[in-house]
Motif scaffolding. Structure first.
Motif, PDB file in Angstrom:
ATOM      1  N   ASN A  74      -4.728   3.220   2.445  1.00 35.67           N
ATOM      2  CA  ASN A  74      -5.801   2.861   1.527  1.00 35.67           C
ATOM      3  C   ASN A  74      -5.144   2.297   0.269  1.00 35.67           C
ATOM      4  N   ASP A 104      -8.394  -1.514   4.520  1.00 28.85           N
ATOM      5  CA  ASP A 104      -7.880  -0.194   4.172  1.00 28.85           C
ATOM      6  C   ASP A 104      -8.274   0.834   5.228  1.00 28.85           C
ATOM      7  N   ASN A 105      -7.348   1.730   5.540  1.00 29.96           N
ATOM      8  CA  ASN A 105      -7.571   2.829   6.492  1.00 29.96           C
ATOM      9  C   ASN A 105      -7.980   2.347   7.879  1.00 29.96           C
TER      10      ASN A 105
END
Length: 144
Positions: A74, A104-105
């Motif tokens: 992240n 992100d992620n």
């Protein structure tokens, strides 16, 4: 190994890994298993992937995604889109720009194209490619 008075750099070198994997892809997209190769190098949290794949079957309008060997961090979208080299052979979607992007992620990479004379990036989907499409890429990102 000791770099000056800092052992952190030496510890990073101890966390070195390289390998190969076969990525998962989006629905209605099938890779030619005789003609694709994917490898990665991981040093600490930084992962560089290299890939080549050839499509053997494609249908539908699903956005193209390619699974990653490690989920991304992240990083508020600052670093996971960096260090990119992409080349699509035979793509119907774009003339001016092409990029891979890792949210992100995420555990999968996405692809975006920029049409000639436009200023809007759009997702590349199954109907933008065909069975003669080849994709070559190098992408660096960070893990959690």
């Amino acid at each position: 190994i000791k770099f000056g008075s800092d052992t952190a750099a030496a510890n990073t070198l101890d966390d070195y890994e390289e390998g190969e994997w076969v990525p998962t892809v989006n629905a209605n997209l099938t890779l030619n298993t005789n003609y694709n190769t994917w490898s990665y190098t991981k040093i600490g949290r930084q992962v560089t992937i290299r890939g080549l794949f050839n499509i053997s079957a494609v249908s539908g309008t699903n956005p193209i995604t390619v699974g990653l060997p490690f989920a991304s961090a992240n990083l508020t979208q600052l670093a996971n889109a960096a260090g990119v080299c992409n080349m699509f052979r035979r793509i119907n979607h774009t003339a001016a720009g092409l990029c891979s992007y890792i949210p992100d992620n995420a555990s999968a990479m996405e692809f975006y194209g920029l049409g000639e004379g436009t200023d809007d990036w759009t997702r590349i989907t199954n109907d933008d490619i065909d069975t003669a499409t080849e994709v070559y890429l190098v992408h660096t990102y960070f893990t959690a």
